[in-house]
Each structure stands twice: as C-alpha cells, then as structure tokens.
Design an enzyme around this catalytic site. Structure first.
Site, PDB file in Angstrom:
ATOM      1  N   ASP A  15      -0.450  -2.013  -5.291  1.00 14.77           N
ATOM      2  CA  ASP A  15      -0.902  -1.158  -4.175  1.00 14.77           C
ATOM      3  C   ASP A  15      -1.222   0.294  -4.520  1.00 14.77           C
ATOM      4  OD1 ASP A  15      -0.241  -3.523  -2.947  1.00 14.77           O
ATOM      5  OD2 ASP A  15       1.052  -2.662  -1.421  1.00 14.77           O
ATOM      6  N   LYS A 102      -3.275  -8.735   0.263  1.00 14.11           N
ATOM      7  CA  LYS A 102      -2.148  -9.262   1.055  1.00 14.11           C
ATOM      8  C   LYS A 102      -2.081  -8.560   2.409  1.00 14.11           C
ATOM      9  CE  LYS A 102       0.936  -6.118  -1.352  1.00 14.11           C
ATOM     10  NZ  LYS A 102       1.115  -5.152  -0.275  1.00 14.11           N
ATOM     11  N   CYS A 141       6.822  -2.691  -1.412  1.00 14.43           N
ATOM     12  CA  CYS A 141       6.032  -3.744  -2.055  1.00 14.43           C
ATOM     13  C   CYS A 141       6.412  -4.001  -3.513  1.00 14.43           C
ATOM     14  CB  CYS A 141       4.552  -3.456  -1.897  1.00 14.43           C
ATOM     15  SG  CYS A 141       4.045  -3.719  -0.171  1.00 14.43           S
TER      16      CYS A 141
HETATM   17  C1  VGL Z   1       3.798  -0.787   1.653  1.00 13.55           C
HETATM   18  C2  VGL Z   1       4.606   0.026   3.648  1.00 13.55           C
HETATM   19  C3  VGL Z   1       3.653  -0.664   4.348  1.00 13.55           C
HETATM   20  C4  VGL Z   1       3.884  -0.817   0.166  1.00 13.55           C
HETATM   21  C5  VGL Z   1       2.841  -1.487   2.345  1.00 13.55           C
HETATM   22  O1  VGL Z   1       2.844  -1.008  -0.491  1.00 13.55           O
HETATM   23  O2  VGL Z   1       4.992  -0.630  -0.367  1.00 13.55           O
HETATM   24  N1  VGL Z   1       4.697  -0.038   2.324  1.00 13.55           N
HETATM   25  N2  VGL Z   1       2.773  -1.424   3.681  1.00 13.55           N
END
Ligand code: VGL
Ligand code: ZN
Length: 194
Positions: A15, A102, A141
């Site tokens: 991410d 995702k 994540c």
């Molecule tokens: C994430 C909060 C919401 C992450 C993703 O990538 O850790 N955190 N969505």
C-alpha cells in the site's frame, strides 16, 4: 544475521499509495521516507528476477471502511484517483511484478493482501516459500498481511527499516506481537543479495 535471497523468495510492498503519504487523505507519518529503502529492496529482488508484489487499497467511493458508510477512516484510495496511485518515486520493475488490489467491493474491507485476492495462488504457482514484507501501515495492512502469510504457511520476514505505522507509539508493540508469531525482523543490512 545475514539472509541470503534465493529463488523461492518474494518481496511484498504493501500500500505505498499517495493517500497514505504525509500529504494524503489518510496520512501515515514519514511514509514517504521509506520509499528509497523500499526501492533498494526492489532492486535486490529485481536483480535476481524474483517476483515483487505491490498491494494497493482500491476502494469504491462508498466503501464500508469510510466514515459515513459505517467505517472509521476518511475516504482514501478510491479507485482510479490520484490518491490511489503509488508514490511517484516508488520503483516498479517492468518484469516479474504484480499489482494486487484489495478492498475492491463496497461491503468488504481487507487489511491483508491475501484477503479476497489471488496473492496466495500467484506465490504458490511460483514456488515461493518466504515472503519479505514492507510498506504501510505497520499496524493495519502490513500486520494483517504478515499474519495472513504466516497462516498460509510462508516464512515471513518483516523489513523493519521499510515500514511505518498509523499509530507510531504502538508500532513496537505490533512488531513484537508479529515476532511472537514466528515472523522474523530484518533490515537492509541483513540481506545478502549474493
Ligand atoms: C490501511 C487503514 C485503512 C493500510 C488501509 O493500508 O494499512 N489502513 N485502509
Ligand atoms: Zn483502506
């Protein structure tokens, strides 16, 4: 400790998208500072023709994790927006790279790169036994991708110099929790690209 990267190893970059950068919609402190370190890891894996997987949050605009739709987060990483793009300086090889989206449907969230994706089958197809995980956020994540990998039988290395947390005060606690579950912490100094 030296860890020699072999042909059964894959890198998973979690991410590293604009919305998780300090300038983004769901800012993770210093997330941009790990880009050069992640790029070093990418170079090591690319050099050996090992696969590199990039997960990305790829939410519809009415996603269940967003405030106003039942969730706790500000709107982030909405499909096809600037915020959902990878950091512009993130190194992405032309070969042996895979993008894993995702959290793509409105009613489901996924903190793990394995949840609702083909990540496990792509790794298994390639005979991958060990995964090396970096990116953001350590406490969401990254954590859940590490746990997902352990549960699926992979040996998991956490690249502790290339992760950042939403809640930095608790980051060490999260890392220790993962180490208790047999994940192994290493830094770039520990990698032996040999
Ligand atoms: C994430 C909060 C919401 C992450 C993703 O990538 O850790 N955190 N969505
Ligand atoms: Zn999200």
């Amino acid at each position: 400790m030296k860890v020699r990267i072999t042909s059964k190893d894959a890198l998973i970059v979690v991410d590293m998208q604009n919305d998780f950068m300090p300038y983004g919609a769901l800012p993770v402190k210093d997330a941009d500072k790990i880009v050069p370190i992640i790029n070093e890891y990418v170079s090591i894996f690319e050099e050996k023709s090992n696969p590199v997987f990039y997960t990305r949050d790829w939410h519809p605009e009415n996603h269940i994790s967003f405030k106003g739709y039942g969730g706790i987060w500000p709107s982030h990483c909405v499909q096809n927006t600037e915020g959902a793009k990878f950091h512009p300086d993130l190194k992405i090889p032309s070969d042996n790279k895979f993008i894993i989206s995702k959290g793509t449907s409105p009613d489901f969230d996924a903190y793990s790169g394995f949840q609702g994706t083909v990540l496990d089958s792509l790794l298994k197809e390639r005979g991958v036994k060990r995964i090396f995980v970096c990116g953001v956020a350590t406490d969401f994540c990254v954590k859940n991708t590490v746990i997902g990998g352990l549960n699926l039988g992979y040996q998991v290395f956490i690249l502790t110099d290339a992760i950042k947390a939403v809640f930095p005060d608790k980051e060490n606690q999260v890392i220790n929790q993962l180490l208790d579950q047999t994940a192994v912490a290493i830094t770039i100094e520990d990698t032996d690209a040999g």
